[in-house]
Design an enzyme around this catalytic site. Structure first.
Site, PDB file in Angstrom:
ATOM      1  CG  HIS A 215      48.472  59.199  37.442  1.00 55.50           C
ATOM      2  ND1 HIS A 215      49.147  58.740  36.341  1.00 55.50           N
ATOM      3  CD2 HIS A 215      49.364  59.893  38.174  1.00 55.50           C
ATOM      4  CE1 HIS A 215      50.409  59.124  36.412  1.00 55.50           C
ATOM      5  NE2 HIS A 215      50.575  59.831  37.498  1.00 55.50           N
ATOM      6  NE  ARG A 216      51.951  62.984  34.265  1.00 59.47           N
ATOM      7  CZ  ARG A 216      52.958  63.134  35.123  1.00 59.47           C
ATOM      8  NH1 ARG A 216      52.876  64.058  36.061  1.00 59.47           N
ATOM      9  NH2 ARG A 216      54.028  62.371  35.041  1.00 59.47           N
TER      10      ARG A 216
END
Length: 372
Positions: A215-216
Site C-alpha cells: 500500500h505504500r
C-alpha cells in the site's frame, strides 16, 4: 519529566488516546486495557483517518477497544488537507477536555497533528513506538515520527536501537522508556484465535500460498512500478497461489495493471485483524511493505519479504524473519522458500527484547507514575 515544556499533571485527570488508522488500534488496545486495570480515567478519540468499516470499526470490535468517545471523521485527502482538518478538530477536542496526557501511536498524520496541537496547548504528550527511524525523508511517516518525538514528554520505545536514535537526537534520557512492543501484546493475546484451518474453509484458500499486502506510495502510486510488481507477482503465482487483501489505497492501480487476471492470484477485500493475522500465520511467505507485518511475522516465524529499500524496524531483520528485497528478487526468493531454503535472515533466531506481551503494562506503569 521530559524535554518538552508542558504543564504539571493534576492527579486523577483524564488521558486521551488518539487513534486514526488500523495500526494504531492494534497498538492502543493493550495500553487502554492496562490503564483501565489501574483505574485511570481515559477517553479514545478516533480521528477517522481510516473510516471504512473493514479498516476501522472491525478492529474496535475484535480487539475489545471501547467505542470511541469522539469520531472526528476527517477522512482522506492530501497530507496538507488531512493534517489541517486534524489540527482544527483536535484543538477543539483538547480545549474542551483539558486532558492530563495525550497518548499518540506510531507515525500516521493523526499522530503528528495530535502531538503538535497538544504541545501548543501545553498538554503533555506520550508517544508509543517512539524512536523508529528509516532515515528516508521521502517517507511521510519518517517526518511524522521525528517531529512527534521532539514534541513528546514520554517516548515509549519498542527496541534498543530506537532508544539510541532518540539519544542521538538529543531527547532527554529520563523521557525515554524501553517498554517492548504493544502490537506484539495484541498478537500474543489473540494467538488462539488465529485458526488457519478455519480460514482456509471460510475463504476457500489453498493449503500452500504466499500472502501479499502492499500500500505504500513508492509501490502503488506509479503505474510503471505497479506494472512491474504485478508481473513479478504473476511469476510467483506460476509456482504458488498468491492471496492478497487489497488495500483501498492501491486497489485501482492493481486492478488497472491486471493483478487479478492470473488464475492463482486471489484478491480479497481488506480483512479484520483476526482474519489478516491468521492469513499471515498460515502462509508460506509474506510479501509486504507494511511495518507492522514485519513485526508480526517475526513472532509468527513466517518468512517476510519486504518490498522496500529500508526499514524503520531493523530488529525484525536481526532478530526475526524479515528481509528487504526488490521486486525482481521475488520469484527466485519465493522458489527458495518453497524448496525449504531458510534464506539466512529469514529464520526466527530469538524474540526481540521485551516483546513478551507486557508492553502495555509497562506503559501504564510509567503513565501512572506521571499522573500521581
Amino acid at each position: 519529566m521530559s524535554s518538552a515544556p508542558n504543564s504539571t499533571v493534576e492527579p486523577g485527570a483524564e488521558v486521551v488516546h488518539i487513534v486514526g488508522a488500523r495500526p494504531n488500534f492494534v497498538k492502543a488496545a493493550p495500553v487502554v486495557a492496562a490503564l483501565e486495570s489501574r483505574g485511570i480515567r481515559q477517553a479514545v478519540v478516533h480521528t477517522g483517518q481510516h473510516y471504512d468499516d473493514r479498516m476501522s470499526a472491525v478492529f474496535f470490535r475484535e480487539l475489545g477497544l471501547p467505542r470511541p468517545d469522539v469520531d472526528l471523521g476527517v477522512g482522506s485527502g492530501s497530507h496538507a488537507a488531512q493534517t489541517a482538518a486534524l489540527l482544527v478538530g483536535l484543538e477543539q477536542e483538547f480545549t474542551n477536555r483539558s486532558p492530563a496526557f495525550v497518548i499518540v501511536y506510531g507515525d500516521v498524520n493523526s499522530t503528528l497533528a495530535a502531538a503538535l496541537v497538544a504541545a501548543k496547548l501545553h498538554i503533555p504528550v506520550a508517544h508509543v513506538e517512539a524512536g523508529l527511524r528509516s532515515f528516508d525523508w521521502s517517507m511521510p511517516e519518517e517526518v511524522n515520527r521525528r517531529v512527534t518525538d521532539q514534541l513528546s514528554d514520554l517516548c515509549f520505545a519498542t527496541s534498543p536501537e530506537a532508544v539510541a536514535h532518540l539519544a542521538n537526537e538529543g531527547i532527554a534520557p529520563e523521557s525515554v522508556h524501553l517498554v517492548g512492543n504493544p502490537m506484539i501484546d495484541t498478537l500474543l493475546a489473540n494467538l488462539d484465535r488465529f485458526d488457519v484451518a478455519a480460514l482456509r474453509g471460510t475463504r476457500d484458500l489453498p493449503d500452500t500460498y504466499v500472502a501479499a499486502t502492499l500500500h505504500r506510495p513508492a509501490n502503488v502510486d506509479d503505474p510503471a512500478t505497479v506494472a512491474r510488481l504485478v508481473a513479478r507477482l504473476h511469476e510467483v503465482a506460476d509456482s504458488v497461489d498468491v492471496v492478497m487483501p487489497v488495500h483501498p489505497r492501491g486497489r485501482a492501480a492493481f486492478e488497472a495493471a491486471g493483478l487479478g487476471d492470473h488464475p492463482r492470484v486471489h484478491l480479497l477485500e481488506p480483512l479484520g485483524y483476526v482474519e489478516f493475522v491468521t492469513l499471515v500465520r498460515g502462509s508460506t511467505a509474506v510479501v509486504t511493505d507494511s511495518g507492522g507485518v514485519q513485526e508480526e511475522t517475526t513472532i509468527l516465524g513466517v518468512p517476510c519479504l519486504t518490498l522496500r529499500p529500508n526499514t524503520e524496524r531493523p530488529i525484525t531483520i536481526t532478530h526475526g524473519t524479515n528481509r528487504l528485497v526488490v521486486e525482481s528478487e521475488l520469484p527466485g526468493l519465493v522458489a527458495k522458500i518453497l524448496a525449504g531454503d531458510a534464506l539466512g535472515g529469514t529464520t526466527l533466531a530469538e524474540v526481540p527484547p521485551l516483546w513478551d506481551g507486557r508492553a502495555g503494562e509497562r506503559i501504564a506503569a510509567v503513565l501512572a507514575g506521571e499522573l500521581g
